[in-house]
Scaffold this motif. Structure first.
Motif, PDB file in Angstrom:
ATOM      1  N   CYS A 438       0.835  -1.201   0.000  1.00 47.72           N
ATOM      2  CA  CYS A 438       0.000   0.000   0.000  1.00 47.72           C
ATOM      3  C   CYS A 438       0.870   1.251   0.000  1.00 47.72           C
ATOM      4  N   GLY A 439       0.783   2.017  -1.105  1.00 46.19           N
ATOM      5  CA  GLY A 439       1.376   3.347  -1.177  1.00 46.19           C
ATOM      6  C   GLY A 439       0.239   4.315  -1.410  1.00 46.19           C
ATOM      7  N   ASN A 440       0.243   4.954  -2.592  1.00 49.50           N
ATOM      8  CA  ASN A 440      -0.904   5.781  -2.962  1.00 49.50           C
ATOM      9  C   ASN A 440      -2.105   4.894  -3.298  1.00 49.50           C
ATOM     10  N   THR A 441      -1.820   3.683  -3.770  1.00 56.42           N
ATOM     11  CA  THR A 441      -2.858   2.702  -4.054  1.00 56.42           C
ATOM     12  C   THR A 441      -2.461   1.375  -3.421  1.00 56.42           C
ATOM     13  N   PHE A 474       1.065  -5.757   3.939  1.00 53.70           N
ATOM     14  CA  PHE A 474       0.021  -6.396   4.744  1.00 53.70           C
ATOM     15  C   PHE A 474      -0.079  -7.861   4.342  1.00 53.70           C
ATOM     16  N   LEU A 475       0.049  -8.759   5.329  1.00 52.94           N
ATOM     17  CA  LEU A 475      -0.042 -10.201   5.115  1.00 52.94           C
ATOM     18  C   LEU A 475      -1.182 -10.748   5.966  1.00 52.94           C
ATOM     19  N   VAL A 476      -1.993 -11.663   5.379  1.00 48.89           N
ATOM     20  CA  VAL A 476      -3.090 -12.279   6.124  1.00 48.89           C
ATOM     21  C   VAL A 476      -3.164 -13.759   5.762  1.00 48.89           C
ATOM     22  N   THR A 477      -3.837 -14.534   6.619  1.00 52.05           N
ATOM     23  CA  THR A 477      -4.185 -15.914   6.275  1.00 52.05           C
ATOM     24  C   THR A 477      -5.598 -15.930   5.685  1.00 52.05           C
ATOM     25  N   ASP A 478      -5.984 -17.070   5.103  1.00 52.40           N
ATOM     26  CA  ASP A 478      -7.296 -17.109   4.447  1.00 52.40           C
ATOM     27  C   ASP A 478      -8.457 -17.112   5.441  1.00 52.40           C
ATOM     28  N   GLY A 479      -8.160 -17.225   6.737  1.00 52.51           N
ATOM     29  CA  GLY A 479      -9.217 -17.058   7.726  1.00 52.51           C
ATOM     30  C   GLY A 479      -9.798 -15.660   7.714  1.00 52.51           C
ATOM     31  N   ARG A 504      -5.865   2.059   6.327  1.00 55.29           N
ATOM     32  CA  ARG A 504      -4.411   2.207   6.273  1.00 55.29           C
ATOM     33  C   ARG A 504      -3.688   1.720   7.527  1.00 55.29           C
ATOM     34  N   ASN A 505      -4.296   0.799   8.280  1.00 50.51           N
ATOM     35  CA  ASN A 505      -3.592   0.152   9.393  1.00 50.51           C
ATOM     36  C   ASN A 505      -4.325  -1.123   9.789  1.00 50.51           C
ATOM     37  N   LEU A 506      -3.650  -1.947  10.572  1.00 48.33           N
ATOM     38  CA  LEU A 506      -4.197  -3.247  10.959  1.00 48.33           C
ATOM     39  C   LEU A 506      -5.455  -3.096  11.791  1.00 48.33           C
ATOM     40  N   GLU A 507      -5.444  -2.142  12.726  1.00 47.17           N
ATOM     41  CA  GLU A 507      -6.616  -1.977  13.583  1.00 47.17           C
ATOM     42  C   GLU A 507      -7.858  -1.629  12.767  1.00 47.17           C
TER      43      GLU A 507
END
Length: 534
Positions: A438-441, A474-479, A504-507
């Protein structure tokens, strides 16, 4: 607490095991010598905890201890105690108190209660005596006391029916009947069932009635078994004990055979053939309920121990997989992992090396204990490979070979990102949801291969990208992407990208996910890892 109210406990501290009783409230625990229970352990505080008796229930209360109080593996502040709960003080490896252990119900306690059984002359009918006994037995229907209760029930039934021998057979896990208890009318234990009429038992199990009474003198010669003739058995009563427990979600009761109560006589044939039908009917129904409840209590005890072991396993897994986020001048890292069960198959890791940092996120197929064990193993394998300086392709190849060679029947998706101080990003994606940059897009990092552990000849390829100052990874699992709302619709990659772009953040992503799912429970582990390049 009343003076005559108490409960027992067993304390295990290292190799020492002692038992005691809680006679008053509050019952104090700690290192101070004035405590009711003094624990000499470095992790135990001076005034560590109390056990309180309030409105007929027991509670453990942590008194602000430094290292905490744990019930069945979970840290608590105040917790209502149930029989067989296990309380640890200071740590899960510290002193352990088993609250009100069932196996401490002694046979002497049972005998003391049953000694009040009215005598035949004072009790009225035999049926009233039997019902009194069964009510007393239900009050003692606890894990560890079942065998003694059955022995007392045999003795009581022998007394009421005037039979010469009595035996209890209970079904095992395979449905086969096993001799549990045997008594003579003189109270002598009987352990040999070779002299019984097993054909009569089988006939009773196949019959539709509640019980079978056989007078061998009046029976046809063809109906007499060899054991009846050889042992001179004159009268037999076989009482099948059938479960009346309702099937979950239905109004229909089970009709499974729990066991058989077998009585016979060699001399007094008439005393058995003239036994009151209502008495035998009460034995058949009430004794079956007694055994049914006992088996439920045992099953609940096993389930409680299993839950306790899962809680402890979950705590151990969290400790093993705990990631100490590094304090780096060019990176800011945040992560969150929530298993949908006590323990899960997701994990993430952050590994700092000279001039660069590795970010690992993985998801082992399946859930629960088996997935958690494999996840712990893979985390150690990946860590050691990366610390040894292996390339990303080599790490993926090694993990794939390991899973295929062990034939564990599981596979895993994983993504490993290598980020240098200059912003160069190398990554390898093995069947995992694509990383977001994630930058401008918001864009997906496109390189992706198959999961590890499926085929041993699989090849893996790394991709590269350039990260500029202020960008986020940003990394996520398929859950996360496969989280469902009330209608069964997935959160999906599009919603994930939009949430990451706007919040623009995890929270913010977590908030968007919770809003989407509402009260729908998670059906998979959810893990997220965010990196801000500064």
């Amino acid at each position: 607490m009343e003076s005559n109210s108490f409960t027992s406990y067993v304390l295990t501290d290292g190799t020492q095991q002692t038992s005691g009783a809680i006679h008053h409230s509050p019952f104090t625990i700690g290192r101070l010598p004035d405590r009711d229970l003094v624990l000499e352990n470095v992790f135990v505080s001076r005034q560590h905890a109390e056990i309180l008796h309030e409105n007929g229930e027991y509670f453990v209360l942590d008194k602000g201890s430094r290292h905490g109080t744990f019930v069945n593996g979970m840290r608590v502040q105040r917790h209502r105690l149930a029989p067989q709960d296990v309380v640890h003080f200071g740590s899960l490896e510290g002193p352990k108190l088993q609250f009100d252990p069932k196996d401490k119900v002694s046979t002497s306690t049972i005998r003391q209660l049953l000694v009040h059984l009215p005598s035949p002359s004072a009790a009225g009918s035999d049926l009233e005596k039997l019902r009194w006994f069964l009510e007393a037995a239900r009050r003692l229907n606890t894990v560890g006391a079942v065998d003694e209760i059955l022995a007392c029930l045999v003795e009581t039934t022998l007394d009421l029916t005037k039979a010469e021998r009595g035996y209890f057979f209970l079904g095992d896990s395979e449905g086969k009947l096993k001799l549990t208890t045997g008594r003579s009318n003189k109270g002598e234990p009987l352990t040999d069932d070779s002299t019984l009429s097993h054909s009569a038992i089988q006939q009773a199990l196949q019959a539709t009635g509640e019980f079978i009474i056989t007078d061998t003198l009046k029976a046809d010669i063809a109906a007499r078994s060899k054991s009846m003739i050889a042992q001179n058995i004159r009268s037999i009563v076989c009482i099948p004990l059938r479960s009346r427990r309702k099937q979950p979600g239905t109004e229909q009761a089970k009709n499974d055979i729990l066991g058989v109560l077998y009585l016979d006589s060699r001399i007094q044939a008439g005393s058995l053939t003239q036994v009151d039908n209502e008495l035998l009917r009460t034995i058949a129904s009430e004794a079956a309920a007694l055994i049914d409840n006992a088996q439920l209590a045992i099953a609940e005890e096993h389930a409680r121990r299993y839950r306790e072991e899962l809680n402890i396993a979950g705590s151990i897994q969290q400790s093993l997989m705990a990631v100490q986020m590094p304090d780096l001048p060019y990176l800011s890292i945040s992560a969150q992992s929530v298993p949908c069960k006590e323990i899960g198959g997701d994990f993430y890791d952050v590994i700092v090396d000279e001039g660069h940092t590795y970010f690992v996120i993985a998801d082992v197929s399946g859930k629960g204990v088996s997935a958690a064990i494999l996840a712990s193993t893979l985390q150690g394998l990946i860590y050691s490979q990366l610390k040894a300086g292996q390339s990303l392709e080599s790490v993926a190849f090694a993990v794939n070979q390991y899973l295929c060679a062990k034939s564990v029947g599981k596979y895993a998706t994983m993504c490993i990102v290598k980020l240098s101080e200059t912003g160069r990003l190398d990554y390898i994606n093995c069947g995992h949801p694509r990383p977001l940059l994630c930058g401008n897009t918001v864009e997906q990092l496109p390189e992706s291969d198959m999961p590890v552990g499926l085929i041993d000849w699989a090849t893996f390829h790394a991709g590269t990208a350039q990260v500029e100052r202020g960008m986020r990874i940003f990394l996520v699992t398929d859950g996360v992407t496969e989280a469902e709302d009330a209608t069964g619709e997935f959160f999906g990659e599009a919603r994930l990208e939009k949430a990451f772009e706007t919040k623009r953040n995890l929270e913010g992503v977590v908030q968007s996910l919770q809003t989407f799912c509402g009260s729908t429970p998670a059906n998979d582990d959810c893990t997220m890892l965010e990196v801000l390049f500064r």
